[in-house]
Structure formats: C-alpha cells, structure tokens
Design an enzyme around this catalytic site. Structure first.
Site, PDB file in Angstrom:
ATOM      1  CB  CYS A  50      -5.411  -5.057   2.673  1.00  0.00           C
ATOM      2  SG  CYS A  50      -6.242  -5.482   3.854  1.00  0.00           S
ATOM      3  CG  ASN A  91      -8.214   5.171  -0.314  1.00  0.00           C
ATOM      4  OD1 ASN A  91      -7.616   4.182  -0.173  1.00  0.00           O
ATOM      5  ND2 ASN A  91      -7.980   6.157   0.952  1.00  0.00           N
ATOM      6  CG  HIS A 139       4.561  -0.779   9.014  1.00  0.00           C
ATOM      7  ND1 HIS A 139       5.559   0.283   8.703  1.00  0.00           N
ATOM      8  CD2 HIS A 139       3.634  -1.468   8.344  1.00  0.00           C
ATOM      9  CE1 HIS A 139       5.883   0.177   7.630  1.00  0.00           C
ATOM     10  NE2 HIS A 139       4.645  -0.772   7.319  1.00  0.00           N
ATOM     11  CB  ALA A 194      -0.658   0.314   1.366  1.00  0.00           C
TER      12      ALA A 194
END
Length: 155
Positions: A81, A114, A89, A57
C-alpha cells in the site's frame, strides 16, 4: 473459434508466493489475510503458500525477481500500500513498483499479480482492503489462480 481462458482451479503441485510489504500493516495484513484465505478456499494447501515480507512496496519487485526464476511458483502475488503524501515519493514508489513487477512477469514468464494499492488517502486503502470496494488481496488471489491455470494449459 476456440476460447482459451484460465479457470479458478488449482493444479496438484502448484505453489504460490505472496510478497507483501510491512509498510501500512493494518492495510497490508488485511490484504494478505484475504489473499491466503481465497487461495485456501479454492484448494491451495497452506504449505503451498509462501508469504514473504519485505520492508515496503519498493522492495516487493526485488523479492519477486528473486523468486520468479526458481520455477517453484505457479504465480507470485504482490501486496502493499502506497498512500500519496506531500512529495513526489508516492509516484516514484507506486510507478516503479508496478513497472518492475510487469518486467518480472514478462522476463520470467510467470504470472505476477499487482495487488499493491496506490491510493490518494488512507481511507481509500481501507475501502480496498475489506471495505466498500472489496478486498484487492482476494481479487489478486483469484487472478493468480486463473493466470496459473491459463499458463498451465500452454505448457
């Protein structure tokens, strides 16, 4: 008072880019499949859909930033995902990805949808990739069609 809104229609020369991470492939592949199927169901030909795969991502916005200024695409659809783990993180990746995608959309005047899931647990992702909460890849494709049509009206 006039109402201005996009419709679920495809303009003849419209191309779409689906930018998808390879991380969490079981989830992301389901998002990509639903996204591409939805575009096709609404009249987008297979050769007008470019699927770009990136590692995760975090890399999705950079690919979007490379594609957006070309003017080749009616919309970019970001899919991925990010699942919360035991460290911060998750916040860095999910928030940074969302903010960067918005920046690409605003800087290049192209719809950037998005569809990068940011979930607490893997089960939450399953629910949004064809489970009880539908498929966010399909939803992103529908939003892309609508936004592409809306911006075309303003061209």
């Amino acid at each position: 008072m006039p109402l201005i809104e996009g419709q679920l229609r495809v303009h003849p020369d419209a191309r779409f880019a689906v930018i998808a991470s390879r991380w969490n492939p079981g989830i992301v592949d389901a998002l990509v499949s639903a996204c591409c199927a939805t575009l096709a169901q609404h009249g987008v030909k297979a050769d007008a859909i470019d699927v770009v795969r990136v590692p995760g991502a975090w890399e999705v916005p950079q690919a979007a930033a490379r594609l957006a200024p070309t003017g080749d695409y009616a919309a970019l659809i970001a899919l991925g995902c990010v699942v919360r783990g035991d460290t911060r993180h998750y916040e860095h990746v999910a928030d940074g990805c969302a903010q960067a995608l918005m920046r690409v959309a605003l800087d290049h005047d192209v719809p950037v949808l998005n569809g990068v899931l940011a979930v607490e647990r893997h089960e939450d992702a399953v629910a949004r990739a064809g489970g009880v909460h539908g498929n966010k890849g399909e939803e992103a494709a529908l939003a892309a069609l609508e936004m592409a049509d809306l911006l075309e009206q303003w061209a």
